[in-house]
Design a protein around this motif. Structure first.
Motif, PDB file in Angstrom:
ATOM      1  N   TYR A 181      92.119 -20.726  55.535  1.00  0.00           N
ATOM      2  CA  TYR A 181      91.918 -21.555  54.348  1.00  0.00           C
ATOM      3  C   TYR A 181      91.657 -20.694  53.118  1.00  0.00           C
ATOM      4  N   ASP A 182      90.721 -19.756  53.212  1.00  0.00           N
ATOM      5  CA  ASP A 182      90.363 -18.923  52.061  1.00  0.00           C
ATOM      6  C   ASP A 182      91.560 -18.121  51.555  1.00  0.00           C
ATOM      7  N   LYS A 211      88.567 -20.990  58.595  1.00  0.00           N
ATOM      8  CA  LYS A 211      88.023 -20.634  57.275  1.00  0.00           C
ATOM      9  C   LYS A 211      88.751 -19.434  56.682  1.00  0.00           C
TER      10      LYS A 211
END
Length: 239
Positions: free
Chosen positions: A19-20, A16
């Motif tokens: 990804y962010d 995450k």
């Protein structure tokens, strides 16, 4: 190379965080269209194994922000200049239909949400930060779409808005340089008033004009910058 972006070393907590960070850097054009995304280099940058990096890239591919090539390498998705007219055609239909439905089905609570999203967009414009501007613009339009009570149309619209965010950043840059350019805030206000008045025809008309304004200004950007070093797809934009 001197013109390559420099990235700080980031220690993440899983896919995450990768990804962010990558999504933000793709949308704000820190990572350029066509730029290679090497799993090993990214794993070193984020101080983690290649597995969460691979998972992040898979999710970004699902949003069409990165592309896996035939040799299994991954690049930032090009901005397809040649398909821009087709993109705008789809955006126009989705924007008009969702805005029309919002004028028919909106509730008082919807109006409050749309108005709040518009104030957030206006505040973002004042910062001059393009990522904030594009994100809050998207949230305004999605508040309108949700008021239309058709989740299928809203989902299609959101996908188009996501795909267009990098183009919107280039559009913002062009407006900052162009004489007489403006950032669509007045059009948002007019759309909100039409939705509040339940005037579906006017809402449709304003949504169409909103898309045409974006189209005309982005084409202005292309004419000004097409031969520059910005990494756009090599296809020519339709006149």
């Amino acid at each position: 190379m001197a013109d390559e972006p420099e990235f700080r070393r980031v220690r993440g907590t899983g896919w995450k965080s990768v990804y962010d960070t990558l999504r933000m850097e793709i949308l704000d054009l820190t990572l350029k269209p066509g730029q290679l995304l090497d799993e090993t280099t990214l794993a070193e940058r984020f101080d983690m194994s290649r597995s969460p990096v691979r998972e992040a890239l898979i999710r970004l591919a699902g949003e069409e922000l990165v592309i896996t090539l035939s040799n299994r390498s991954t690049i930032v998705a090009p901005i397809e200049v040649g398909t821009f007219p087709k993109y705008v055609e789809a955006l126009d239909l989705a924007q008009r239909m969702n805005t029309r439905l919002a004028a028919v089905f909106r509730t008082p609570a919807d109006l409050k949400t749309i108005a709040r999203r518009q104030k957030e967009f206006e505040a973002a414009v004042k910062t001059g930060v393009h990522l904030k501007m594009s994100e809050t613009n998207k949230q305004f339009h999605m508040a309108v779409a949700h008021a239309g009570r058709n989740p299928y149309l809203a989902s299609f619209y959101e996908r188009l808005l996501n795909q267009g965010q990098r183009m919107l950043h280039l559009h913002f840059e062009y407006l900052e340089r162009a004489e007489g350019g403006y950032l669509l805030t007045e059009e948002h206000d007019q759309m909100l008033k039409a939705i509040e008045a339940r005037d579906a025809d006017l809402a449709d008309e304003l949504a169409h004009a909103h898309t045409r304004q974006f189209q005309d200004q982005f084409i202005g950007f292309l004419r000004e910058n097409y031969s520059s070093d910005i990494a756009l797809s090599p296809q020519r934009a339709a006149e």
